[in-house]
Design an enzyme around this catalytic site. Structure first.
Site, mmCIF file in Angstrom:
data_model
loop_
_atom_site.group_PDB
_atom_site.id
_atom_site.type_symbol
_atom_site.label_atom_id
_atom_site.label_comp_id
_atom_site.label_asym_id
_atom_site.label_seq_id
_atom_site.Cartn_x
_atom_site.Cartn_y
_atom_site.Cartn_z
ATOM 1 N N SER A 56 9.660 23.423 95.409
ATOM 2 C CA SER A 56 9.947 21.847 95.885
ATOM 3 C C SER A 56 9.256 21.274 96.980
ATOM 4 C CB SER A 56 11.424 22.188 96.380
ATOM 5 O OG SER A 56 11.306 22.894 97.845
ATOM 6 N N PHE A 80 15.342 26.375 98.144
ATOM 7 C CA PHE A 80 16.362 26.573 98.943
ATOM 8 C C PHE A 80 16.666 24.941 99.641
ATOM 9 C CE2 PHE A 80 18.732 27.705 102.826
ATOM 10 C CZ PHE A 80 19.699 28.613 102.304
ATOM 11 N N ASP A 117 19.252 30.861 97.321
ATOM 12 C CA ASP A 117 18.631 31.727 97.846
ATOM 13 C C ASP A 117 17.680 32.615 96.928
ATOM 14 O OD1 ASP A 117 17.271 33.589 99.546
ATOM 15 O OD2 ASP A 117 19.313 34.591 100.210
ATOM 16 N N TYR A 241 -3.051 35.457 112.797
ATOM 17 C CA TYR A 241 -2.544 35.248 111.362
ATOM 18 C C TYR A 241 -3.176 36.560 110.834
ATOM 19 C CZ TYR A 241 -1.246 33.185 107.009
ATOM 20 O OH TYR A 241 -0.918 33.206 105.955
ATOM 21 N N LYS A 250 0.925 39.560 104.004
ATOM 22 C CA LYS A 250 -0.007 39.142 103.069
ATOM 23 C C LYS A 250 -0.868 40.291 102.579
ATOM 24 C CE LYS A 250 0.737 34.623 103.153
ATOM 25 N NZ LYS A 250 1.698 34.145 102.253
ATOM 26 N N VAL A 275 -1.371 21.383 105.939
ATOM 27 C CA VAL A 275 -0.322 20.847 106.916
ATOM 28 C C VAL A 275 1.031 20.880 105.567
ATOM 29 C CG1 VAL A 275 1.124 19.595 108.211
ATOM 30 C CG2 VAL A 275 -1.280 19.310 108.218
HETATM 31 P P1 NAD Z 1 6.348 25.115 102.144
HETATM 32 O O1 NAD Z 1 7.389 25.349 103.287
HETATM 33 O O2 NAD Z 1 5.836 23.775 102.007
HETATM 34 O O3 NAD Z 1 7.169 25.702 100.905
HETATM 35 C C1 NAD Z 1 8.129 26.719 100.791
HETATM 36 C C2 NAD Z 1 8.868 26.677 99.542
HETATM 37 O O4 NAD Z 1 9.623 27.904 99.596
HETATM 38 C C3 NAD Z 1 10.002 25.452 99.492
HETATM 39 O O5 NAD Z 1 10.187 25.078 98.183
HETATM 40 C C4 NAD Z 1 11.259 26.120 100.000
HETATM 41 O O6 NAD Z 1 12.426 25.396 99.548
HETATM 42 C C5 NAD Z 1 11.203 27.493 99.338
HETATM 43 N N1 NAD Z 1 12.185 28.304 100.075
HETATM 44 C C6 NAD Z 1 12.094 28.877 101.221
HETATM 45 N N2 NAD Z 1 13.096 29.931 101.458
HETATM 46 C C7 NAD Z 1 13.622 29.920 100.376
HETATM 47 C C8 NAD Z 1 14.674 30.658 99.937
HETATM 48 N N3 NAD Z 1 15.368 31.639 100.712
HETATM 49 N N4 NAD Z 1 15.044 30.806 98.571
HETATM 50 C C9 NAD Z 1 14.346 29.776 97.856
HETATM 51 N N5 NAD Z 1 13.527 29.079 98.087
HETATM 52 C C10 NAD Z 1 13.306 28.992 99.334
HETATM 53 O O7 NAD Z 1 5.448 26.257 102.183
HETATM 54 P P2 NAD Z 1 3.789 26.411 101.835
HETATM 55 O O8 NAD Z 1 2.900 26.180 102.752
HETATM 56 O O9 NAD Z 1 3.631 25.672 100.578
HETATM 57 O O10 NAD Z 1 3.585 27.920 101.428
HETATM 58 C C11 NAD Z 1 4.045 28.530 100.280
HETATM 59 C C12 NAD Z 1 2.887 29.986 100.077
HETATM 60 O O11 NAD Z 1 1.559 29.431 100.383
HETATM 61 C C13 NAD Z 1 3.031 30.798 101.248
HETATM 62 O O12 NAD Z 1 3.170 31.980 100.792
HETATM 63 C C14 NAD Z 1 2.266 30.668 102.242
HETATM 64 O O13 NAD Z 1 1.950 31.696 102.944
HETATM 65 C C15 NAD Z 1 1.023 30.259 101.546
HETATM 66 N N6 NAD Z 1 -0.113 29.428 102.201
HETATM 67 C C16 NAD Z 1 -0.003 28.586 102.895
HETATM 68 C C17 NAD Z 1 -1.053 27.943 103.274
HETATM 69 C C18 NAD Z 1 -1.050 26.755 104.198
HETATM 70 O O14 NAD Z 1 -1.859 26.326 104.966
HETATM 71 N N7 NAD Z 1 0.195 25.957 103.992
HETATM 72 C C19 NAD Z 1 -2.349 28.653 103.076
HETATM 73 C C20 NAD Z 1 -2.448 29.446 102.129
HETATM 74 C C21 NAD Z 1 -1.152 30.297 101.532
#
Ligand code: NAD
Length: 393
Positions: A56, A80, A117, A241, A250, A275
């Site tokens: 989402s 969620f 969840d 990190y 990770k 971000v």
């Molecule tokens: P985000 O916060 O934008 O997205 C997280 C998603 O998880 C959302 O859709 C949220 O609704 C869902 N979520 C959270 N808890 C939940 C639950 N209990 N049940 C169902 N859905 C749930 O985060 P993001 O930055 O896109 O992160 C996604 C992945 O990418 C993570 O593993 C993160 O570590 C990884 N990542 C992020 C970055 C960065 O810089 N943002 C870089 C590399 C890797």
């Protein structure tokens, strides 16, 4: 109600429905017509039925958009969300999902969501039932959860993830999204239990539970692929990190890809620092992002989630066999971020920062603009004084 931006310690408490609409529609428009010589056209072979767990916002939402509007896939999102009320805004993910599904329907793509969840057995079973009924099987499972808490469905125990160093305190310069003054942050080390809990929440255990269930119920198509996202980043952020609690999680996620490879094609993709709702709260990371964004946009290679995920599908996962990976078998979408020239420039600017002085050589405005936009704020043509119904997107 008039919906205003409210950000507390880099956490946004509100979201604007019209801005979230714009955020999703901009991504869809880009994917329908990816611009610039850096991006390949969509390959012939793209997945037809895609499950995105955490689809989402952030990387998961972009995965859903690229799969659907770049490859014509039918999609299911599991996320969620907080529903809106008469006087209460929804989570951005709720608005994003409604807008995505409206556009998917207009394009004759099937799109479903399970709000709940993802760590729970009930949501997993409900999703499996939906796949069975609507899709038969799935070709791609994107695992993109970022969560501060997980309740273990087996034991009922609650685990919390923390973003802390391990072994000793870590002090480093930082910056707040709303204030360019450089501050010094000291983070106390995690306890052994906190490290274990972070691995429970953000490691690979839940990813494996999902794949095992889909396998047991014969819902994985022939040649199915799964991908989860990781981050490595530069040495300045290692203590908090890669060598901190989240880094341990990770590592576990990356090991899990190896285990899952016995069942299907399983990858971890190391993505660029961007971000998102999850990353903005990691200490030190906003400063690093402000410097990185400045350097990468000056070089014309700054990307957001959509562009990263476009490359994941077109130049990695569906580019042909074998999928290009590093020695450890990881897909690297952080290749441009980690380019030695980019890193040297970021390090040079990092060395210029002084506590109490304004940020030098960074682009905090761009970081803040992206942060605002993922919550539906900061679009010039939207009237943020206007009365809107938070239940209508
Ligand atoms: P985000 O916060 O934008 O997205 C997280 C998603 O998880 C959302 O859709 C949220 O609704 C869902 N979520 C959270 N808890 C939940 C639950 N209990 N049940 C169902 N859905 C749930 O985060 P993001 O930055 O896109 O992160 C996604 C992945 O990418 C993570 O593993 C993160 O570590 C990884 N990542 C992020 C970055 C960065 O810089 N943002 C870089 C590399 C890797």
């Amino acid at each position: 109600m008039v919906i205003t931006r409210k950000v507390l310690r880099n956490v946004s408490l509100t979201a604007h429905p019209l801005g979230c609409r714009r955020h999703v529609e901009d991504q869809i428009a880009w994917v329908k017509n990816p611009k610039g010589s850096l991006y390949s056209p969509a390959p012939n072979r793209m997945p037809a039925r895609v499950l995105v767990i955490g689809g989402s916002t952030g990387y998961g939402l972009s995965s859903r958009i690229v799969a659907a509007f770049g490859g014509g896939a039918d999609t299911i999102n599991v996320s969620f969300e907080r529903e809106p009320g008469e006087k209460k805004t929804a989570t951005p993910g709720w608005y994003n999902t409604k807008v995505f599904e409206e556009h998917a329907r207009k394009s004759n793509l099937r799109a479903f969501s399970v709000f709940g969840d993802a760590f729970s057995d009930e949501v997993k079973e409900e999703t499996a039932d939906l796949i069975e009924k609507e899709f038969g099987q799935v070709d791609l499972i994107v695992y993109s959860l970022a969560s501060p808490v997980r309740i273990d469905p087996r034991t009922g125990a609650t685990y919390r993830s923390v973003l802390k160093p391990i072994g000793k305190p870590y002090s480093a310069l930082s910056v707040n999204l709303d204030d360019p003054t450089i501050t010094k942050e000291t983070i106390e080390p995690a306890t052994v239990e906190q490290t274990e809990e972070t691995v429970k929440v953000m490691g690979g255990e839940d990813w494996k539970l999902w794949i095992d269930l889909l396998d047991r119920r014969n819902l994985l198509a022939e040649g199915a692929v799964t991908v989860a996202f990781s981050y490595i980043g530069p040495e300045v952020t290692y203590p908090v990190y890669r060598e901190g609690t989240i880094g341990k999680a990770k590592e576990d996620l990356e090991k899990t890809a190896g285990v899952l490879s016995k069942t299907l094609k399983a990858y971890v993709s190391v993505n660029k620092a961007l971000v998102t709702r999850a990353s903005a709260v990691i200490p030190v990371v906003p400063l690093y992002m402000a410097l990185l964004y400045a350097v990468m946009s000056e070089q014309g290679i700054h990307e957001q989630c959509t562009e990263q995920i476009w490359r994941l599908f077109t130049d990695r996962l569906y580019a042909g066999i074998p999928v290009p990976t590093d020695k450890e078998g990881r897909i690297r979408l952080d290749d441009w971020e980690m380019d030695p020239l980019i890193q040297a420039a970021v390090q040079g600017r990092w060395d210029m920062q002084r506590e109490g002085k304004p940020l030098k050589g960074g682009n905090l405005a761009l970081v803040r603009q992206e942060y605002d936009r993922i919550h539906g704020f900061g679009y010039e043509e939207i009237d943020y004084e206007a009365d809107v119904d938070p239940r209508v997107v």
